[in-house]
Structures are given as C-alpha cells and as structure tokens.
Design an enzyme around this catalytic site. Structure first.
Site, mmCIF file in Angstrom:
data_model
loop_
_atom_site.group_PDB
_atom_site.id
_atom_site.type_symbol
_atom_site.label_atom_id
_atom_site.label_comp_id
_atom_site.label_asym_id
_atom_site.label_seq_id
_atom_site.Cartn_x
_atom_site.Cartn_y
_atom_site.Cartn_z
ATOM 1 N N GLY A 144 0.687 -1.152 0.093
ATOM 2 C CA GLY A 144 -0.196 -0.032 0.071
ATOM 3 C C GLY A 144 0.947 1.196 0.070
ATOM 4 O O GLY A 144 2.060 1.107 0.276
ATOM 5 N N SER A 145 0.273 2.426 -0.481
ATOM 6 C CA SER A 145 0.975 3.577 -0.566
ATOM 7 C C SER A 145 0.762 4.282 0.770
ATOM 8 O O SER A 145 0.184 3.747 1.852
ATOM 9 C CB SER A 145 0.410 4.621 -1.752
ATOM 10 O OG SER A 145 0.915 4.089 -2.962
ATOM 11 N N GLY A 146 1.489 5.394 1.155
ATOM 12 C CA GLY A 146 1.421 6.128 2.477
ATOM 13 C C GLY A 146 2.561 5.943 3.275
ATOM 14 O O GLY A 146 2.545 6.478 4.218
ATOM 15 N N HIS A 147 3.532 5.181 2.850
ATOM 16 C CA HIS A 147 4.826 5.006 3.461
ATOM 17 C C HIS A 147 5.845 5.653 2.737
ATOM 18 O O HIS A 147 7.067 5.118 3.265
ATOM 19 C CB HIS A 147 4.998 3.423 3.505
ATOM 20 C CG HIS A 147 3.800 2.705 4.193
ATOM 21 N ND1 HIS A 147 3.291 2.850 5.423
ATOM 22 C CD2 HIS A 147 3.123 1.574 3.557
ATOM 23 C CE1 HIS A 147 1.954 2.104 5.420
ATOM 24 N NE2 HIS A 147 2.179 1.349 4.477
ATOM 25 N N LYS B 196 6.149 -7.219 2.809
ATOM 26 C CA LYS B 196 5.831 -7.142 4.213
ATOM 27 C C LYS B 196 4.768 -8.036 4.778
ATOM 28 O O LYS B 196 3.732 -8.215 3.876
ATOM 29 C CB LYS B 196 5.578 -5.666 4.368
ATOM 30 C CG LYS B 196 6.462 -4.683 3.973
ATOM 31 C CD LYS B 196 6.271 -3.254 4.553
ATOM 32 C CE LYS B 196 5.134 -2.540 4.012
ATOM 33 N NZ LYS B 196 5.015 -2.465 2.389
ATOM 34 N N ASP C 98 -1.236 -8.260 1.527
ATOM 35 C CA ASP C 98 0.214 -8.148 0.538
ATOM 36 C C ASP C 98 0.769 -9.683 0.417
ATOM 37 O O ASP C 98 1.004 -10.070 -0.676
ATOM 38 C CB ASP C 98 1.396 -7.371 1.417
ATOM 39 C CG ASP C 98 1.123 -6.001 1.258
ATOM 40 O OD1 ASP C 98 0.242 -5.565 0.242
ATOM 41 O OD2 ASP C 98 1.778 -5.124 2.034
ATOM 42 N N HIS D 93 0.061 1.567 9.417
ATOM 43 C CA HIS D 93 -1.143 1.781 8.673
ATOM 44 C C HIS D 93 -2.187 2.527 9.861
ATOM 45 O O HIS D 93 -3.537 2.496 9.724
ATOM 46 C CB HIS D 93 -1.984 0.769 8.130
ATOM 47 C CG HIS D 93 -0.912 -0.079 7.413
ATOM 48 N ND1 HIS D 93 -0.293 -1.143 7.722
ATOM 49 C CD2 HIS D 93 -0.801 -0.004 5.868
ATOM 50 C CE1 HIS D 93 0.482 -1.646 6.854
ATOM 51 N NE2 HIS D 93 0.141 -0.846 5.836
#
Lengths: 329, 329
Positions: free
Chosen positions: A53-56, A104, A109, A216
């Site tokens: 996921g994006s946001g990291h 991860k 994932d 998250h």
C-alpha cells in the site's frame, strides 16, 4: 483533514507523477503505475521487486535504483496492489535471472504477491519471496509480526548482493537472514489520517503517546503519558532488545520518522538510543535517521535494530543510488 | 506540546549528539557545538560557513561535507548564534584561503555574523558574506525579503565552486548570483510550536491554510480556505513568478517540506508545480523534494525557483557528500 492533495482518488497517481519529475533515474509506467529503474532490468542480474500500500513514502518507490530495487508496485493508500499489477512489476524486473519479491507481512500483501508469483511462474519465470516480519508489538498476533522498518535493510542488502551478481538463492537467503536478525518497535505522538477515510484512525489526548502502533495507523499496545525522550526510547527498546536474536555486537539502526516528526527530534532519539544500545553491549556500525517507512501524517518514530556480521556490513556500504538512499555513486 | 525531546534546554545539544552518531563524515565540537567536516578545513580551498537558529533541520548542519559547507553554527531554536560562536566556525573553516559566510536575511543573524566577520578580520582572516533573501512574502518589508529555501541552492553552488579551487571573490560572486536568481514562497497547513514557548505561533482553523508564512512560524500574508493542491500551488507560484528576475528557461526547483508534511504530498506539489512552471515557459532541470529548510513541526510547503545558466547547472551536478544532500560521491 488537512492535506496537500487534489483528491483522495488521484493522490497516488499525482504523487507518482511528481516522483517521475523529480528523479530522472526512475520511470513510472503511466498504465501500470509500476516504478522501475530507467533503462529497465539489468542483464544477468537477479531482479528485486517490492511493494504494498502507498502512504509509507519513500518506501518503496524511493528505493528503486542501483544497489536496491528494480521495481516497486504501489497500491492505493494502505491497500495492497492487485496481483496483476504485482505481476507487471515481476515482468518489469526480470532479466531472465529470476526475481526476488520482498513482501511485508500483511495478509493482503502476502496473498496478492503469492498469486502474482504463481502467475509469473506460469509464464516460466523463477520467483522467490522473502517476507519481512520485524515488529515486536505484534509478536503475539495470530498472523505474526508485522513488516515495518526492517524492509529497508532487507531491500538494501539484497540489492547489494544482486548487484554483485549473486544468484537468486543466495539473494533470497541473505534477505531471510537480514529479516531474521531485525526487530522493530514504533511509538506515536499522533494518529494518522487516511485520505479516503478523512478522520484519524484513533484518538490520543494532548499528553498521551501510544506504544506499538502500526504503519497503517493500527492502534498500539498501550497508551501512556508523554515523557522525556530518554524514558520513551529506553522503554521502546526494552521489548525490541528482549526479542533480538543472539549474535555479535555489530548492529544497523534505523531511527525512522513516521511522517510528521521533525528531523531534530529523530536525532534526539538516536542520541538516546545509542546510550541504551551501548549499555546492552551493542555497537552501532551504521545508522539511518529520517523518514523511510512512514505512516502518512503520523507524528512518532520507529526504531529498528539489525544484528549484522562483517559480510552483511560489507554489503551495506556498497554503492546505492536511489531517490531516498544514496551513497558511493 | 508533543515533542520527542528531553527538554527545551537540552534539545539542540541532544540533536547534535545524534547527528554526530549518525554521520561519521561530520564532527560536532562538544564545547562550541560547531559542526565541521571530519578532517578539518581543506588546504587551499575557500572555507564555507553557514548557520542560524536551529529548528530548520537538516539546514545547516546537514549540509556540511564535500561540495557544500565546511562548518555550520547552529543557535538555539529560532535564535541566532552568538558572534563568538560564529567566529569559532569561521576559524574552523579557514584553511588560509578565506571564508565565505552564507547568512539568511534576519536582523539577528546579519548582526551577529557581521560582528564575527569583524573579529575574524582582526585576526587577519579574510571573510566575505552573502546574504540570502528570497522569500517574496516579505518583499514589502522594511528589512527586505527573508532568507529561506534559496539557502540550499547558494550553499550547494558555492560549495561546488570552492571545491574546484575557485578563489573567495569568485565563490562569493556565484553566491550573489544564485541568490539574486532565486525566489521562494511558503504556505502552512498548521503552525509550529517552539519548544521553549510551548504553544503554536498562530492559530489556524481546521479548513484554513496560510500563505506567506516564515520558517520561524511568522504569520503569513493571508488566511484562506484549504483547496485542492493544484489551486494552492498555482496561487503560491503567482507572486513568485511575478518577482523572478528575467533570464533563460532553465530552473532549479525546491519543493520543501516545512517539517510535518508527508513526502507523498510534496510529490503532489511538485507534480502541480511542474505544470504551472511549464506553462510559464520554464524548464525544470533539477529538483529537490523533501525536508530541507524546515520550521520545526509545521505542516506545509515552500517552493523555491532559481533561474540557472549552464555554468551554474554544471556546478549543481558536481559531487556532493553531506548528510542531507549526496550524489556523485
């Protein structure tokens, strides 16, 4: 929700466009949104893929380049990329020498990368997977420890080894070894706000911090009063050190900002961590301080320690040339 | 006030200790707290010094190293370093070929660096000063434009030229040229909180942003509703472009996080800025995206544009090896 975005829907696409403008060494495919090294896969080299996921940010796109990843596949914010997009990344990274995917430990994932690996193998590709699981806050979870800061160490060491021409089995083995030797813990001063949700994932009082949060915005293990950094760091390192596998004294340390933490404060955390780690008989051989594996706009820090032998240390210092990690190039 | 610190009093010292742990290429003098390159001044090379109040990390200590500064002198948070400490930095950077000090345009900094230069000259040293003043939000101020993001461009270009063996006059002239060709503007989503004060410098409503803020939490020119990034960026670039001196199409761009802004959002800002700048006939030749000149824990962004000719561009891409800016090394 205060964010410098156009809309939650366009955020990942807009950010990837900005990345492509900023970094001539990477390419962003406008259709698949896969981030690859400019020039494509390196002939004869094992390909390295990661994503999630994006946001990291800068994880994972910021780690694409010489000495690290060949391709990154970003999902929507906090959402795993679909198997077809992971497959596109595996294809983009494969020069014929096989591909290692670094995943991860989150259910979505793991599932999507496993399906992508099967699809790639159906095409005659060789794919191996290393799952990163370093977060001691989730040691008692049914799904195992979450994957967090150690991902940077795994991507770097595997990337270095692949660059030297090691084969897929050796690169995967090194990745497993780095992951097994790494443990992390995070603490939050504020929650984060996913753009599509529009409100914080949990609430914290003006003098509260939370130990053991996830990247998250997963709530942590316990809420406590804010205290001086030396107390917080000492307390955070306790379960980490208790669960760090035995071995020699040399360690890599990552002091990772979760998104909204000033660098000045991260340096204070490293200063305190160095004292605690020294007393535990550990020697920091290299450290990273900054925003590497973030949780959107969360204020807080994660600490990752990886026990390294001299072989891993030699790999760590080889040239790396990515948007977010660069030396020797 | 939520900060990962031990106390407001020890913050700068603690953070500098962390910097020294993290970066073997720099030294922090325990008495003067001057940050220098490991190995001391380079014989025959013009020395470069910068400094000012802390709270803008990585500025300036993060820019000490090959191809950039020889010494940085950090004051307390948002407080100019005293003349005796600036003098210590001038001494530490002087190999006998003269020293250029790069000073942001704030009354305290100008005064203290001027006094230090006099003291250094009394010792027989040759000192030149470049004052950086790029912030168009303060064009009508009696004290002139504030110095902000352009400082990074000036430090890099002067550092590159000094590394090539240019003399003090040439390095100073390049610094003046880069500063004259640069303009900046900032907008804040949140105020920042100085640790010794303990409360935000101004208040912003949940849907308000402020245009034209300073990097010490100085209130801006006007408060407006939060809008999509493309509108905010377009509006922010308007006064900047109106005041950008004439010249060729090539520009350097800095999209600078003010401390608490996720990298993802900074990339969105660059994506939007690229569109606006392109329509204005400008070509981004290089860009920096990240936290370079921060305002503690402020959420927001500053944009800096520097018009560059091919000579300056060649200098920009020469090797630089500092904690916060590194390539070609």
């Amino acid at each position: 929700m205060k964010k410098l975005i156009n809309s939650a829907d366009s955020l990942v696409t807009d950010a990837l466009h900005g990345m492509a403008v900023a970094h001539p060494g990477i390419r962003v495919d406008p259709v698949t949104r896969i981030v690859t090294r400019a020039g494509g896969p390196v002939p004869g080299k094992v390909g390295l893929v990661s994503g999630g996921g994006s946001g990291h940010e800068p994880l994972h796109g910021g780690f694409v380049g010489r000495g690290m990843l060949d391709a990154a596949v970003p999902g929507e914010v906090f959402t795993s990329p679909t198997p077809d997009r992971v497959l596109a990344a595996l294809r983009a990274a494969d020069s014929g020498s096989g591909v290692l995917q670094i995943v991860k430990n989150y259910s979505g994932d793991r599932l999507n990368f496993a399906m992508a690996a099967e699809l790639a193998e159906d095409e005659g590709r060789t794919v191996r997977t290393v799952v990163v699981d370093d977060d001691v806050a989730t040691s008692d979870s049914a799904t195992g420890r979450r994957g967090t800061g150690a991902t940077v160490f795994v991507e770097r060491i595997c990337g270095a080894l692949a660059e030297q021409g090691a084969d897929l089995a050796a690169v995967a083995e090194a990745g497993e070894r780095v992951n097994a030797a790494s443990r992390s813990i995070a603490l939050a001063l504020t929650p984060c706000t996913a753009p599509a949700v529009g409100r914080p994932g949990f609430e914290l009082g003006p003098d509260e911090i939370e130990f053991g949060v996830g990247i998250h915005g997963e709530p942590g293990l316990r809420r406590e009063p804010l205290r001086p950094a030396h107390e917080l760091v000492s307390q955070a390192l306790e379960p980490l050190l208790a669960q760090l596998p035995p071995g020699g004294p040399s360690i890599l340390v990552l002091v990772n900002g979760l998104g909204a933490t000033p660098l000045q404060e991260l340096y204070v955390v490293l200063s305190e961590a160095a004292g605690v780690l020294g007393k535990a008989g550990l020697t920091i051989t290299h450290s990273l301080v900054g925003n590497y594996v973030t949780a959107l706009d969360m204020a807080g820090v994660s600490l990752t320690v990886c026990r390294v032998d001299s072989g891993l240390l030699d790999l760590w210092t080889t040239p790396v040339d990515t948007p977010a990690l660069r030396w020797g190039c």
